[in-house]
Design an enzyme around this catalytic site. Structure first.
Site, PDB file in Angstrom:
ATOM      1  N   CYS B  99      -0.145  -3.827  -1.090  1.00 17.63           N
ATOM      2  CA  CYS B  99       0.632  -4.541  -1.696  1.00 17.63           C
ATOM      3  C   CYS B  99       1.014  -3.668  -3.106  1.00 17.63           C
ATOM      4  O   CYS B  99      -0.069  -3.268  -4.002  1.00 17.63           O
ATOM      5  CB  CYS B  99      -0.031  -5.959  -2.291  1.00 17.63           C
ATOM      6  N   CYS B 102       1.176  -5.435  -6.667  1.00 22.04           N
ATOM      7  CA  CYS B 102       0.109  -6.222  -7.209  1.00 22.04           C
ATOM      8  C   CYS B 102      -1.064  -5.909  -6.220  1.00 22.04           C
ATOM      9  O   CYS B 102      -1.637  -4.737  -6.037  1.00 22.04           O
ATOM     10  CB  CYS B 102       0.265  -7.704  -7.693  1.00 22.04           C
ATOM     11  N   SER B 103      -1.887  -7.107  -5.945  1.00 24.62           N
ATOM     12  CA  SER B 103      -2.660  -6.804  -4.769  1.00 24.62           C
ATOM     13  C   SER B 103      -2.856  -8.235  -3.885  1.00 24.62           C
ATOM     14  O   SER B 103      -3.848  -8.653  -3.504  1.00 24.62           O
ATOM     15  CB  SER B 103      -4.242  -7.150  -5.392  1.00 24.62           C
ATOM     16  N   CYS B 104      -1.534  -8.681  -3.370  1.00 26.15           N
ATOM     17  CA  CYS B 104      -1.433  -9.708  -2.235  1.00 26.15           C
ATOM     18  C   CYS B 104      -2.375  -9.522  -1.203  1.00 26.15           C
ATOM     19  O   CYS B 104      -2.325  -8.200  -0.582  1.00 26.15           O
ATOM     20  CB  CYS B 104      -0.096  -9.819  -2.091  1.00 26.15           C
TER      21      CYS B 104
END
Lengths: 102, 193
Positions: B99, B102-104
């Site tokens: 991702c 962000c950090s999905c």
């Protein structure tokens, strides 16, 4: 599986050639953009429509968020970075209003 | 790696939670429940899903058709979770999930993302030089295998369905699950016997 009854029909079919809009917050003013910068202006190919989801660019400002069609779009990797191995690809979820026919 | 949160960040978080509470948008109980769901999730759920897909053709079909339903069938709590997409590795194509925005991460079935997944280094390098990243993980792919990086940017979370390695013929689903790691479900590694 995710399409809601009020979902708009997809404008692009699997296999369609598309170009990602070359759009930037610097030219528009404050906004939330959910399209990675590295594919803006790039040619890609629609892999498949993924269903319609509330537009995150409205959600970010707590505005009413109409559903927008989401697609998986495939890009050849080497042209993006001027490096890498031919045949390698990157696949990105992109909303319909970011895509133009190409 | 992400640094531990500062005192100032925690104080800000407390104020945010108090404001959400005061407006009636989120209750402490809802936050606690959500944390409990993520705490209960672990890569074991993803591993059992993959092992079953390798051994049960009907389940494989369900997994490819409706990831959320397939996760729920294996005990994951998917209420309120984003859609789950499954990326099937083949002899000619390997998937790697990142991702960049962000950090999905598919928390509902893999739990909290590891620090490296959220790191700036992984997020910027995986999409630009995936082969170098894989090499650093010790993941060797044949020259004719194409890499497909999947940048998780919107309303889906993505899990890799790795290939079943040779030498596992006749194994039970339970034994198969034991060789399927979190890293293989993200695509930085492949299952090994």
């Amino acid at each position: 599986m995710s399409a809601a009854p009020d979902s708009p029909a997809p404008r692009f079919a699997a296999g369609a050639q598309v170009r990602v809009k070359d759009d930037w917050p610097e030219t528009r003013g404050p906004c939330h953009i959910r399209t990675p910068y590295y594919v803006r202006g790039r040619l890609g190919r629609v892999v498949r429509p993924l269903g319609a989801f509330p537009n995150p660019e409205d959600l970010a400002f707590a505005r009413p968020a109409p559903r927008r069609q989401l697609y998986h779009v495939l890009f050849e990797q080497p042209p993006i970075w001027n490096e890498g191995k031919a045949g390698d690809t990157v696949m990105v979820e992109i909303f319909e209003h970011w895509l133009e026919e190409a | 790696m992400a640094a531990p949160p500062s005192g100032a960040s925690l104080a800000l978080l407390d104020k945010l939670v108090a404001a959400l509470n005061a407006k009636g948008l989120v209750s402490e109980a809802e936050i606690t429940e959500r944390q409990a769901i993520t705490d209960r999730a672990s890569p074991e759920i993803g591993a059992r899903m993959v092992a079953r897909a390798w051994t049960d053709p009907d389940y494989y079909a369900l997994l490819m058709r409706d990831g959320k339903a397939a996760a729920e069938a294996m005990g994951a709590s998917m209420a309120g979770a984003p859609e789950l997409g499954v990326l099937e590795n083949t002899p000619s194509q390997h998937h790697l999930v990142v991702c960049t925005l962000c950090s999905c991460y598919p928390r509902a079935l893999l739990g909290y993302p590891p620090g490296w997944y959220k790191s700036f280094a992984y997020r910027s390098r995986a999409v630009r030089e995936p082969r170098a990243v894989l090499a650093e993980w010790g993941t060797q792919l044949a020259d004719d295998v194409e890499i497909r990086v999947v940048d998780s940017t919107a309303d889906y979370r993505w899990m890799v369905l790795p290939m079943r390695p040779k030498g596992t013929e006749g194994w039970s689903a339970e034994k198969l699950a034991s060789i399927i790691t979190r890293d293989a479900l993200v695509g930085v590694a492949v299952p090994r016997v």
